[in-house]
Design an enzyme around this catalytic site. Structure first.
Site, short mmCIF file in Angstrom:
data_model
loop_
_atom_site.label_atom_id
_atom_site.label_comp_id
_atom_site.label_asym_id
_atom_site.label_seq_id
_atom_site.Cartn_x
_atom_site.Cartn_y
_atom_site.Cartn_z
N GLU A 482 0.80 -1.23 0.00
CA GLU A 482 0.00 0.00 0.00
C GLU A 482 0.83 1.28 0.00
O GLU A 482 0.58 2.21 0.77
CB GLU A 482 -0.95 -0.02 1.21
CG GLU A 482 -1.82 -1.26 1.21
CD GLU A 482 -2.70 -1.42 2.45
OE1 GLU A 482 -2.65 -0.56 3.34
OE2 GLU A 482 -3.44 -2.41 2.51
N GLU A 589 -6.38 -10.35 -1.22
CA GLU A 589 -7.17 -10.14 0.01
C GLU A 589 -8.66 -10.07 -0.32
O GLU A 589 -9.39 -9.20 0.17
CB GLU A 589 -6.72 -8.85 0.72
CG GLU A 589 -5.24 -8.81 1.04
CD GLU A 589 -4.80 -7.58 1.81
OE1 GLU A 589 -5.65 -6.82 2.30
OE2 GLU A 589 -3.57 -7.37 1.91
O1 9MR Z 1 -7.61 -7.92 8.39
C1 9MR Z 1 -6.62 -7.22 9.08
C2 9MR Z 1 -7.12 -6.78 10.45
O2 9MR Z 1 -7.38 -7.92 11.25
C3 9MR Z 1 -6.10 -5.91 11.13
O3 9MR Z 1 -6.64 -5.38 12.32
C4 9MR Z 1 -5.68 -4.76 10.22
C5 9MR Z 1 -4.55 -3.99 10.83
O4 9MR Z 1 -3.40 -4.71 10.91
O5 9MR Z 1 -5.25 -5.25 8.97
C6 9MR Z 1 -6.21 -6.00 8.28
O6 9MR Z 1 -5.67 -6.43 7.06
C7 9MR Z 1 -5.30 -5.43 6.11
C8 9MR Z 1 -4.08 -5.93 5.38
O7 9MR Z 1 -3.06 -6.22 6.31
C9 9MR Z 1 -3.60 -4.95 4.34
N1 9MR Z 1 -4.66 -4.60 3.43
C10 9MR Z 1 -5.90 -4.18 4.02
C11 9MR Z 1 -6.38 -5.20 5.04
C12 9MR Z 1 -7.71 -4.79 5.63
O8 9MR Z 1 -7.58 -3.61 6.33
#
Ligand code: 9MR
Length: 686
Positions: A482, A589
């Site tokens: 990102e 994802e």
């Molecule tokens: O699904 C993830 C959630 O459980 C966490 O709290 C969050 C913060 O670390 O991240 C979420 O996953 C993200 C991913 O790491 C990167 N792309 C976006 C995802 C959704 O926010």
């Protein structure tokens, strides 16, 4: 006799000596510590146990469990020209109303069709595993692997080695057809396993890998020198990867023949062929064989319609898309620990694990490898590997393709990473966001900063340590996550990484990851690429990374979608443009938010999540979700030459970051929704 033949002969003589010893000693523990034979043992860093030793009593005859049957049957072998024997185990409650998968189990040079029974009592071992819900009901066939007129283990057993090679024909032309005509079996490669000990291990690898059209499950337990050289065994690593459901290699670390298995393992690793490599503390002895069968049997046929975790005849995503792309899910520590919690009972966790094991062949660490989790404090003592190790163990035990997420990200990075002695500039670009709840780590840091060199050094240490630790196990890494700006004309997000290091922080991260594991697939991962403006920025970024010589090897498109915008056309347009970069595409994802609040934007930025899952579900949410998934999977299939992996962001709604938006194919009870059926229809399986 040339040198090679002499080595072969020497090893076989060793085997022979062993066979006569082992065959005489029903309990192999008596032979433990008998020392290596066949050659010196040299262990490498990979040569470790993938499983703990089994508990005591795995072959105890239990009065409280149903028992299967053992029958010594005869068949006419056209290839040998005699009537031959094989020992056949049918599981408890065997019935012709049902069809069973079959494991063919081969013996060693000093044995015959009775040897497995003497060494491991597979009937009792399986009765117990089946009763405990750890293995599925299966038929086990123990034939005689010495294909010649006199197939007794008599006289100079060494002289019978050619008859072990000749057994290939008897197995394929006589043994299997006999079993399939007399028993109620699932007569296809998906439901046929082949494994063996010592000479039988070599036979299993030779015949199994040589006939992937006949066997999808192959195991070699301390395979003997009759094993073909690895390049002959697996001449086409890609085909083997595609076709094999499980390739098991194991050996004891006291076994002087371990170099045979080590050689096969090294070749498979070098060519990225998924396999399970298990080195326990035994020698070339029945304890290793019995324990290997105990572990191997639990993996067998998992994920096929009749797999051990399958409560019903639910078809599986992994089977449906096997020839198209890997199909995976993100998981977190709630699942890998296997323990129930305040949020999810033990029974629910068990069901989640069963669903994951059954449906997917790829896993991504949803949170456990993020910087704040794996490296919360500065210094070599500042790493916390427990949960990440548990993820890797969980996946390897299930023979899953593993993805690490994520090395460099503006979010979830502790403040110490950016801290130093340089005063921050007057304005820091991206507005700091307070609080951990919104992923404020890293981007909320406003204090004095590290220099470019300090931050690069921290990045290098982090990447080398984390990627190095899982080298060969984690096959793909999200190296940078990102980094593209959402709005405006700037390509890059104004993160602390960019501010402190400069735009080459991305190329540097890829270089460090490549140094740490030259075999790993390194990908750039971002969200919102369905949006043409953001996609243009991605194309610019990737071109620039290529020009900088950065080893970017795959594009990760997250695909956090909303029912209002998820359809074939949008995904088709997205994949068409991404494809033009000439790199493999990974959908990293995937989920489709059905909450009303989510329909306004397509961002995956964590800060927006709270509102994105508010407002209840949209009208006819289930139906719209089904249409959305049908459309996007049609696009994946259209582009399947480029799409190599599709990962859902969670196995079911209960385990989703957007659980209020009901975004996945399985509901909170891990039951398939109509969208699941639609996806299978796209694969042509329903
Ligand atoms: O699904 C993830 C959630 O459980 C966490 O709290 C969050 C913060 O670390 O991240 C979420 O996953 C993200 C991913 O790491 C990167 N792309 C976006 C995802 C959704 O926010």
């Amino acid at each position: 006799m040339n040198a090679k033949q002499m080595i072969f002969r020497g090893s076989l003589i060793g085997l022979l000596a062993l066979a006569s010893q082992a065959a005489d000693v029903p309990d192999a523990r008596a032979r433990r510590g008998g020392g290596a034979f066949g050659g010196p043992v040299e262990l490498g860093p990979d040569d470790k146990a993938a499983f703990d030793d089994p508990p005591a009593g795995i072959v105890a005859e239990r009065a409280d469990v149903p028992h299967g049957k053992l029958a010594m049957i005869e068949y006419e072998s056209k290839s040998v020209g005699t009537t031959r024997k094989m020992n056949v185990y049918t599981p408890p409650g065997y019935s012709t109303d049902r069809k069973y998968p079959v494991l063919y189990l081969l013996h060693g040079i000093g044995g015959d069709e009775t040897e497995w029974q003497r060494f491991a009592t597979p009937n009792l071992l399986l009765d117990n595993l089946i009763a405990d819900g750890k293995a599925m009901p299966m038929i086990i066939v123990m034939p005689n692997g010495r294909a010649r007129q006199n197939d007794r283990a008599e006289g100079n057993v060494f002289a019978s080695a050619p008859a072990f090679a000749a057994f290939e024909k008897d197995l394929l032309d006589d043994v299997i057809p006999t079993i399939e005509s007399r028993y109620s079996v699932q007569a296809d490669r998906e439901h046929r396993g082949l494994a063996g000990l010592s000479m039988g291990g070599g036979q299993s690898l030779n015949f199994g890998l040589g006939h992937l059209d006949a066997f999808a499950w192959v195991g070699g337990f301390s395979s003997a020198p009759n094993t073909k050289p690895p390049a002959e065994l697996v001449p086409d690593p890609e085909a083997a990867t595609r076709q094999l459901r499980l390739l098991w290699l194991s050996c004891g670390n006291q076994d002087g023949l371990i170099r045979i298995s080590q050689g096969v393992h090294a070749y498979l690793r070098e060519h990225n062929v998924p396999h399970l490599w298990h080195v326990d503390g035994n020698g070339h002895d029945p304890t290793h064989w019995r324990n290997s069968l105990y572990h191997f049997a639990q993996l067998l046929f998992a994920g096929t319609a009749a797999g051990p975790t399958s409560s019903s005849d639910t078809p599986t995503l992994r089977a449906a898309f096997r020839d198209c792309f890997l199909i995976g899910t993100a998981i977190n520590r709630g699942l890998t620990s296997g323990a129930g919690s305040r949020w999810r009972s033990q029974e629910q966790v068990d069901r989640d694990i069963a669903q994951v094991t059954e449906q997917f062949n790829q896993l991504t660490a949803e949170n456990e490898m993020k910087w704040e989790r794996i490296h919360p404090r500065e210094g070599t003592e500042g790493y916390e590997f427990g949960a990440a190790d548990a993820f890797v163990d969980f996946g390897l035990k299930r023979d899953m393709y593993l993805v690490g997420h994520t090395l460099v990200w503006h979010s979830q990075t502790p403040n110490w990473v950016f801290a130093g002695t340089n005063p921050p500039p007057a304005t820091t670009g991206e507005a700091p966001r307070p609080g951990r709840a919104f992923g404020g780590f890293g981007r909320g840091y406003t204090g004095p900063r590290a220099s470019r060199d300090e931050l690069l050094e921290r990045m290098r240490d982090h990447i080398h340590t984390v990627v190095g630790r899982y080298q060969g196990k984690i096959k793909t890494w999200d190296v940078v996550n990102e980094a593209i700006a959402d709005g405006g004309s700037d390509v890059l997000r104004n993160s602390l990484w960019l501010q402190i290091i400069g735009p080459d922080f991305i190329a540097k991260a890829f270089e460090f990851a490549h140094e740490a594991d030259p075999e790993a697939i390194l990908r750039y991962n971002d969200y919102g690429l369905e949006n043409p403006a953001k996609r243009r920025k991605l194309l610019t970024l990737i071109q620039s990374l290529k020009e900088q010589g950065a080893p970017v090897m795959a594009i990760g498109t997250q695909a956090h979608l909303n029912v209002s915008g998820a359809n074939f056309e949008t995904m088709d347009a997205c994949l068409t443009e991404l494809e033009a970069l000439g790199l493999p595409i990974h959908v990293t994802e995937l989920d489709v938010n059905s909450a009303q609040g989510g329909q306004r934007n397509t961002g995956a930025d964590i800060a927006n999540n709270a509102s994105a899952t508010q407002g209840g579900l949209v009208d006819e949410a289930n139906q719209r979700l089904t249409q959305a998934y049908e459309g996007i999977f049609r696009a994946f299939m259209k582009h399947r030459a480029s799409v190599e992996m599709v990962t859902f962001w969670g196995p079911n709604d209960a385990n989703s970051w957007r659980r209020n938006g009901s975004p996945l194919l399985f509901d909170v009870n891990a039951e398939p929704k109509p969208a699941f059926d639609a996806v299978l229809r796209v694969a042509g399986k329903k």
